[in-house]
Enzyme design. Structure first.
Site, PDB file in Angstrom:
ATOM      1  N   GLY A 170       0.787  -1.220   0.000  1.00  0.00           N
ATOM      2  CA  GLY A 170       0.000   0.000   0.000  1.00  0.00           C
ATOM      3  C   GLY A 170       0.819   1.269   0.000  1.00  0.00           C
ATOM      4  O   GLY A 170       0.256   2.366   0.089  1.00  0.00           O
ATOM      5  N   SER A 171       2.139   1.146  -0.123  1.00  0.00           N
ATOM      6  CA  SER A 171       2.995   2.343  -0.109  1.00  0.00           C
ATOM      7  C   SER A 171       3.102   3.005  -1.477  1.00  0.00           C
ATOM      8  O   SER A 171       3.663   4.104  -1.599  1.00  0.00           O
ATOM      9  CB  SER A 171       4.399   1.984   0.406  1.00  0.00           C
ATOM     10  N   THR A 175       2.274   1.566  -8.363  1.00  0.00           N
ATOM     11  CA  THR A 175       1.941   2.827  -9.028  1.00  0.00           C
ATOM     12  C   THR A 175       3.190   3.522  -9.525  1.00  0.00           C
ATOM     13  O   THR A 175       3.247   3.986 -10.677  1.00  0.00           O
ATOM     14  CB  THR A 175       1.168   3.749  -8.058  1.00  0.00           C
ATOM     15  N   SER A 241       9.607  -7.105  -0.641  1.00  0.00           N
ATOM     16  CA  SER A 241      10.964  -7.563  -0.288  1.00  0.00           C
ATOM     17  C   SER A 241      11.337  -7.114   1.114  1.00  0.00           C
ATOM     18  O   SER A 241      12.207  -6.256   1.283  1.00  0.00           O
ATOM     19  CB  SER A 241      11.989  -7.069  -1.308  1.00  0.00           C
TER      20      SER A 241
END
Length: 337
Positions: A170-171, A175, A241
């Site tokens: 969600g960071s 995108t 990761s």
């Protein structure tokens, strides 16, 4: 009518009686059942006294299943009167299938007549364990080709590198990766995005989210990213990761400084508030185990090349994040020969 023919017709017309016990080529007794269970004298799981093994179904033992099929095929048509049609025997590998019943985990079915009550995940784990015991390759040699990395970079008028985007779920990793790929495309530069979720649909579909699976997931992506960089492309890898050691192992694959680590330093509160995939909600409800940031750690980079932070509690605009990365690539000479 001759006597032999009349005798045969009389046998065929006789109502089917109790079936004679079949004699198996590997069994010491003509009775295949012991105390309501099927018995195999030469099963690999036989006890030290040579007493054989028992099973609730012949399908649990491949030797019993094959022997029963062999016995059925060799019985005379008269002996099979009133019996259901014979189903050809299949090997255990060919007969494996999955079946889902209600909320229970999928069951793996054998070629026998009853399912093996073993969750599919257990079978996958066993298969993974088996594959890890295969001996490593030996007697192999690296073969150099006439066209090398420098030739490909000259053709593309750019330098191959790996832009490794890491951060919490969600960071904004995907995108940023896709927006960066589009920006480089408009500049006439060849790039390719390796998205973590996309790779789990193919290359890494056999891996879960346990610690050892996460390690293997990153190792595979690192090797693929190295190949893209060697081909002269800007490889954009977008993965959580979470473990620092795994990311450093990928960095070590590119010793020429072409590994660019981009850390999206967004707080857990911000990522959980965004929750674009609804995963944090599931993790908080206990429906997802080992979720990074909730019940599995995320180890932030210590020496990343680019760090992008939230601004006033919100994630920066994609164009702003891309601008930072493109500026770095231009300054380091990756977007020209």
């Amino acid at each position: 009518m001759d006597a032999p023919r009349a005798a045969r017709l009389a046998v065929a017309a006789r109502p089917p009686g109790p079936r004679a016990p079949a004699r198996f080529p590997f069994a010491s007794s003509t009775a295949p059942r012991r105390e309501g269970r099927w018995w195999c004298a030469r099963d690999p799981r036989a006890d030290s006294r040579g007493g054989g093994s028992t099973f609730p179904s012949p399908g649990r033992c491949s030797r019993l299943a094959l022997a029963l099929a062999h016995a059925h095929r060799n019985r005379s048509p008269a002996a099979n009167l009133g019996l259901p049609p014979h189903r050809p025997a299949r090997s255990p590998a060919a007969g494996i299938a999955t079946r889902v019943t209600g909320d229970r985990p999928p069951l793996v079915e054998c070629a026998g007549d009853r399912p093996i009550q073993e969750p599919a995940g257990v079978v996958e784990e066993k298969a993974s364990t088996m594959s890890s015991t295969v001996p490593k390759s030996s007697n192999i040699f690296w073969h150099d080709c006439a066209v090398g990395k420098a030739d490909r970079q000259k053709l593309l008028k750019q330098k191959g590198c790996v832009v490794w985007i890491t951060g919490l779920s969600g960071s904004g990793k995907s995108t940023l990766a896709c927006t960066l790929g589009r920006e480089l495309h408009t500049k006439g530069k060849l790039a390719y995005v390796l998205d973590g979720d996309n790779l789990r649909h193919g290359l890494n579909k056999d891996l879960g989210f346990k610690a050892e699976d996460r390690v293997e997931n990153i190792r595979r992506v690192g090797e693929v990213a190295k190949l893209f960089a060697d081909a002269g492309l800007v490889c954009i890898a977008s993965l959580i990761s979470p473990y620092r050691r795994d990311r450093e192992a990928c960095r070590a694959l590119l010793s020429d400084g072409s590994f660019i680590e981009v850390f999206l330093n967004m707080s857990l509160e911000l990522c959980e508030a965004r929750d674009p995939k609804g995963l944090y909600k599931l993790a908080r409800a206990g429906k997802i185990k080992g979720f990074t940031g909730i019940d599995d750690p995320y180890e932030a980079p210590l020496n990343c090349e680019i760090e992008i932070k939230e601004v006033d509690g919100v994630c920066p605009a994609p164009s702003d994040m891309v601008g930072q990365v493109v500026t770095y690539l231009e300054e380091k000479g990756f977007l020209h020969e």
